[in-house]
Design an enzyme around this catalytic site. Sequence first.
Site, PDB file in Angstrom:
ATOM      1  N   HIS A 123       0.843  -1.197   0.000  1.00 22.27           N
ATOM      2  CA  HIS A 123       0.000   0.000   0.000  1.00 22.27           C
ATOM      3  C   HIS A 123       0.875   1.241   0.000  1.00 22.27           C
ATOM      4  CE1 HIS A 123       0.046   1.541   4.254  1.00 22.27           C
ATOM      5  NE2 HIS A 123       0.268   0.284   4.578  1.00 22.27           N
ATOM      6  N   ASP A 135       5.664   3.005   7.055  1.00 22.38           N
ATOM      7  CA  ASP A 135       4.325   2.475   6.806  1.00 22.38           C
ATOM      8  C   ASP A 135       3.580   3.347   5.794  1.00 22.38           C
ATOM      9  OD1 ASP A 135       1.909   1.153   6.972  1.00 22.38           O
ATOM     10  OD2 ASP A 135       1.375   1.979   8.930  1.00 22.38           O
ATOM     11  N   GLU A 169      -5.436   1.649   1.974  1.00 19.88           N
ATOM     12  CA  GLU A 169      -5.250   0.508   2.877  1.00 19.88           C
ATOM     13  C   GLU A 169      -5.551   0.905   4.306  1.00 19.88           C
ATOM     14  OE1 GLU A 169      -2.868  -2.100   5.676  1.00 19.88           O
ATOM     15  OE2 GLU A 169      -2.857   0.063   5.378  1.00 19.88           O
ATOM     16  N   GLU A 170      -5.173   2.128   4.653  1.00 21.03           N
ATOM     17  CA  GLU A 170      -5.340   2.564   6.035  1.00 21.03           C
ATOM     18  C   GLU A 170      -6.810   2.741   6.422  1.00 21.03           C
ATOM     19  OE1 GLU A 170      -3.045   2.381   8.023  1.00 21.03           O
ATOM     20  OE2 GLU A 170      -1.121   2.810   7.084  1.00 21.03           O
ATOM     21  N   ASP A 198       4.440  -4.842   3.656  1.00 19.16           N
ATOM     22  CA  ASP A 198       3.872  -3.740   4.427  1.00 19.16           C
ATOM     23  C   ASP A 198       4.730  -3.531   5.661  1.00 19.16           C
ATOM     24  OD1 ASP A 198       2.321  -1.881   5.690  1.00 19.16           O
ATOM     25  OD2 ASP A 198       0.478  -3.047   5.685  1.00 19.16           O
ATOM     26  N   HIS A 285       2.187   5.064  12.736  1.00 18.45           N
ATOM     27  CA  HIS A 285       1.010   5.925  12.563  1.00 18.45           C
ATOM     28  C   HIS A 285       1.183   7.278  13.253  1.00 18.45           C
ATOM     29  CE1 HIS A 285      -2.236   2.762  11.265  1.00 18.45           C
ATOM     30  NE2 HIS A 285      -1.190   2.809  10.464  1.00 18.45           N
TER      31      HIS A 285
END
Length: 315
Positions: A123, A135, A169-170, A198, A285
């Site tokens: 992603h 990420d 994707e998130e 990922d 994140h």
Amino acid sequence: MKLSVPGRATGATIVAAVTLLTTGAISGAAPAPTAAAAAPDIPVANVKTHLAQLQSIATANGGNRAHGRTGYKASIDYVKAKLDAAGFTTALQQFTSSGRTGYNLIADWPGGDSNQVVMAGSHLDSVTAGPGINDNGSGSAAILETALAVSRAQYQPTKHLRFAWWGAEELGMVGSKYYVNSLSSANRAKISDYLNFDMIGSPNPGYFVYDDDPTIEKTFKDYFAGVGIATEPETEGDGRSDHSPFKNVGIQVGGLFSGADYIKTAAQAAKWGGTSGQAFDRCYHASCDTASNINDTALDRNADALAYAVWTLSS
């Protein structure tokens, strides 16, 4: 990698704006396949150049590369331009989620058996909190550089090669779900292997291999055994990344992961180095998931393992 548990995307509005690549693999005029070739070394400096570009894109677009934002579209445009110049057949697949337009990028390498497709994906979107360099710039950049290595080598695989960069994707694997749902059952059956990458450059890394398919798992474990790295089965991301839509329709899946917000144990630190009692990625994140949030050694090893699997499984 998305934070939520499986099923978060249920009920999300996904409206097809363009329905591309719902037929078989794109054929080209590449020469007939030859004997299996050895996978090349993937220069980590090249992968990091892509990461630096993704960081620059985020910085210029509000600090992130999230779904529906200008930073995501600029990221897709960057990857697509590289692949177009390298001789891939590329296509954007457009969808709508949460009221914003998203994109998948699919890149086919000409040649190979279109009834046997080896696919590698990651992603490309970040969360809104930061630039998303581990990420998942890490997986996206390593797949991009592997695709460019295919072009540099003018690799002639027995099977057809396809690379993918997923949007949203998130938000719950929205882009990859859309792609899988857009395929006919016949074209799903043509995908022999889907490999997912990922988060493969975590700053306090582990070396985790998906254990969903024995053949794919063994391919990655063989590579790491050959360079003296012990691995563990990947469990943290199960159901939380883009392999899940493929697995759910019976496609064989595998992949690599270097860890997110779980804590590295003392035994893992003894095996892999790094710091026990600390997350594999303390910037998961968060706004600090920048170009400095990468372990170069892990990124290098995982990128080489990625290329090894692509070459091995497609030959």
